[in-house]
Design a protein around this motif. Sequence first.
Motif, short mmCIF file in Angstrom:
data_model
loop_
_atom_site.label_atom_id
_atom_site.label_comp_id
_atom_site.label_asym_id
_atom_site.label_seq_id
_atom_site.Cartn_x
_atom_site.Cartn_y
_atom_site.Cartn_z
N LYS A 16 0.90 -1.38 -0.08
CA LYS A 16 -0.10 -0.03 -0.05
C LYS A 16 0.86 1.17 -0.19
CE LYS A 16 -3.59 -0.03 2.73
NZ LYS A 16 -4.38 -0.32 3.87
N ALA A 17 2.06 1.09 0.42
CA ALA A 17 2.94 2.44 0.56
C ALA A 17 3.36 2.78 -0.89
CB ALA A 17 4.40 2.11 1.54
N TYR A 18 3.59 1.68 -1.65
CA TYR A 18 4.06 1.96 -3.14
C TYR A 18 2.70 2.43 -3.87
CZ TYR A 18 8.11 -0.92 -1.95
OH TYR A 18 9.18 -1.50 -1.20
N GLU A 19 1.62 1.98 -3.69
CA GLU A 19 0.46 2.57 -4.17
C GLU A 19 0.05 3.90 -3.95
OE1 GLU A 19 -3.33 4.05 -3.46
OE2 GLU A 19 -2.81 2.60 -2.03
N LEU A 20 0.20 4.20 -2.62
CA LEU A 20 -0.07 5.75 -2.25
C LEU A 20 1.09 6.66 -2.89
CD1 LEU A 20 -2.15 7.39 -1.01
CD2 LEU A 20 -0.88 7.03 1.28
N LYS A 21 2.28 6.23 -2.74
CA LYS A 21 3.35 6.97 -3.39
C LYS A 21 3.19 7.26 -4.72
CE LYS A 21 8.16 7.87 -3.47
NZ LYS A 21 9.88 7.26 -3.21
N GLY A 22 2.81 6.12 -5.39
CA GLY A 22 2.55 6.24 -6.82
C GLY A 22 1.61 7.28 -7.30
N GLY A 39 2.42 14.97 -11.79
CA GLY A 39 2.56 14.83 -12.99
C GLY A 39 3.94 14.11 -13.25
N MET A 40 4.29 13.30 -12.16
CA MET A 40 5.56 12.39 -12.58
C MET A 40 4.99 10.89 -12.74
SD MET A 40 7.61 13.86 -9.07
CE MET A 40 9.05 12.72 -9.23
N MET A 41 4.43 10.81 -14.00
CA MET A 41 3.95 9.82 -14.39
C MET A 41 4.59 8.44 -14.54
SD MET A 41 0.88 11.31 -14.64
CE MET A 41 -0.21 9.85 -15.46
N GLU A 42 5.80 8.45 -15.00
CA GLU A 42 6.66 7.47 -15.34
C GLU A 42 6.99 6.82 -13.87
OE1 GLU A 42 10.79 5.91 -17.33
OE2 GLU A 42 10.02 7.77 -17.90
N GLU A 43 7.45 7.66 -13.04
CA GLU A 43 7.94 7.13 -11.80
C GLU A 43 6.79 6.67 -10.77
OE1 GLU A 43 8.41 10.04 -13.05
OE2 GLU A 43 10.30 10.95 -12.32
N GLY A 44 5.69 7.33 -11.10
CA GLY A 44 4.58 6.88 -10.53
C GLY A 44 3.84 5.65 -10.73
N ILE A 45 3.69 5.46 -12.14
CA ILE A 45 3.34 4.17 -13.02
C ILE A 45 4.23 2.76 -12.40
CG2 ILE A 45 3.10 2.81 -14.84
CD1 ILE A 45 1.95 5.46 -15.91
#
Length: 357
Positions: free
Chosen positions: A132-138, A145-151
């Motif tokens: 869930k931490a990766y999900e929320l940070k993503g 607007g940091m789409m690549e890193e978020g995805i």
Amino acid sequence: MNNPILLMIGDKKFSIDEQDPFFFMIRDLLYDGTWEVFAADVHDHVDYLERIHKLKELESEVGGVSGSLFLPISVEEMESYFEEMGLKPSELWHGVPDGFYELAQDKSENESLDEAIKLLDLVIKNWPDYAKAYELKGSFLTEKGMMEEGIKLLLHAIELDPTLVEAYAELGQSYYSLEDYEKAIEYWKKELEYTPHDKFAYFMIADAYQKMGKLGSALEALKKFAEDDKKNLLVRYEIMELYEKLGDYDSAKEYEEEILNSVPYYPGDIEPWAKVLFKNGKYDEVVRVVEDHIKKYPIDSHFKLLLVIPYVKLGKYDEAKKILEEFKHQKDWYLYGKKELFESNLNEEEMSLCGIK
């Protein structure tokens, strides 16, 4: 012990120091308010156990003490406390960082995304398998607007937990924003495998199909949801409009008749339902249903704007003017959002008589 104070409660004395609030926070953030599991994780540290015993006894005297009383706290302060106490979060074996996740959500709403992200970095560092931490940070990164890193983080979240529907939903939204509609549909459909009644996912899938020019596929998605939710009029309104775009006016008329013969069950159905009734001149029915809904649920007073059209059609210009004046001063943005609705249902003279123009 740093700067202890002596707390007297009845005939009992408690020595309280600066580190006690930290123990309350850790109990709530990692152990859902349970001292016993916390104690089990630090059973090798006699001083920790003594502190927990003291704080449990203190609570028995004063009532429950919430760790949230000692918030807000910065990530740097939290890390400093862990270091000062000699506690390694990763060694608190039974701790689940759900409280940190919720705190990050709160920080994003009330402080800043950057602070929330720093807190999630602390979680990821110490609990690298906490999906869930990766999900929320993503989600936060895509919001910035940091789409690549978020995805990338969202994809890692579902690698860790394939049932994490929030990550599928956010991936769908992210790819939709990038106009990769096929990918968006893929992840929203995956979300529906776990939450088959998610109205938003069905509508977004249909919208993505329409963006691709696949009206038939959009229709199929909405009809599947309509079958699942017999009371939903918004989906029937969308299906009606799709049939009209496809030139199938007989099928569109069937859905229009179904809406005409229904009463809104969900608040979100009231406006599309009213539009169909306006088209068919059923103004009294709209007044009856909308007025009754607002009486029962005053929080939905924004539906008053839907009464402007039937009031005008029924010659109640003063009532219509009163509503428009109210929204002009209080909710101008919402009044502007109904401009198209007014223009499509009222002629120039009617708009002038009620004060729209």
